[in-house]
Design a protein around this motif. Sequence first.
Motif, PDB file in Angstrom:
ATOM      1  N   SER A 284      -4.281   0.590  -5.119  1.00  0.00           N
ATOM      2  CA  SER A 284      -4.683   0.463  -6.527  1.00  0.00           C
ATOM      3  C   SER A 284      -3.478   0.456  -7.468  1.00  0.00           C
ATOM      4  CB  SER A 284      -5.648   1.590  -6.908  1.00  0.00           C
ATOM      5  OG  SER A 284      -5.005   2.834  -6.791  1.00  0.00           O
TER       6      SER A 284
ATOM      7  N   HIS B 225      -1.961  -3.045  -7.299  1.00  0.00           N
ATOM      8  CA  HIS B 225      -2.909  -3.952  -7.960  1.00  0.00           C
ATOM      9  C   HIS B 225      -2.743  -3.871  -9.481  1.00  0.00           C
ATOM     10  CE1 HIS B 225      -6.964  -5.182  -9.390  1.00  0.00           C
ATOM     11  NE2 HIS B 225      -6.825  -6.070  -8.442  1.00  0.00           N
ATOM     12  N   LYS B 226      -2.662  -2.658  -9.994  1.00  0.00           N
ATOM     13  CA  LYS B 226      -2.560  -2.492 -11.452  1.00  0.00           C
ATOM     14  C   LYS B 226      -1.188  -2.922 -11.976  1.00  0.00           C
ATOM     15  CE  LYS B 226      -3.489   0.602 -15.291  1.00  0.00           C
ATOM     16  NZ  LYS B 226      -3.877   1.942 -15.745  1.00  0.00           N
TER      17      LYS B 226
ATOM     18  N   LYS C 284       0.853  -1.185   0.000  1.00  0.00           N
ATOM     19  CA  LYS C 284       0.000   0.000   0.000  1.00  0.00           C
ATOM     20  C   LYS C 284       0.886   1.230   0.000  1.00  0.00           C
ATOM     21  CE  LYS C 284      -2.831  -1.237   3.539  1.00  0.00           C
ATOM     22  NZ  LYS C 284      -4.031  -1.028   4.391  1.00  0.00           N
TER      23      LYS C 284
END
Length: 140
Positions: free
Chosen positions: A123, A126-127, A111
Amino acid sequence: MNITRILLPVDGSRFSDAAADMAMDMAASFNASVVLLHVRKTVPTGLGQPNADELLEYLTKNAEVVMAHYRGRLDNARIDYIDLVVGGGVADVIANVAEVEKCDLVVMGSKGKSNLEGLILGSVTHKVLNIAHCPVLVVK
Ligand SMILES: Nc1ncnc2c1ncn2[C@@H]1O[C@H](COP(=O)(O)OP(=O)(O)OP(=O)(O)O)[C@@H](O)[C@H]1O
Ligand SMILES: [Mg+2]
């Protein structure tokens, strides 16, 4: 596996500090170099003056503060590195730089600055896991 170049994308969060520890350990063990990267937000078109210039100045200063922190740590550890500040979409830039700079591995935090409770991955991470063409080590 031969690791010669490690991409370290940083946002100044404690998670990217942990990723930096790991990347520096690995660089020392494998005698690899590090590509230190911070992705800066871009100034929206049509913002108008003087706002556009002021925002750009703020973003540039902020990027410099983030980079100075990690440069200091890499210098102290005597790790061979280059540093880049690039404007754009964070995950796309990270995946792109990994390819262009021929990195064998991306080491990044699970994170970042938002650190939303209940989420396992930010995010950006994740991407990057979705689109990167090389292995990604996620540090928590
Ligand atoms: N602007 C950035 N430049 C370079 N690396 C970044 C940047 N933002 C995030 N990262 C990398 O991604 C990791 C995860 O951060 P991410 O942004 O996904 O989480 P978050 O901030 O908690 O959530 P979100 O941004 O989705 O609200 C960070 O530890 C860092 O390694
Ligand atoms: Mg974030």
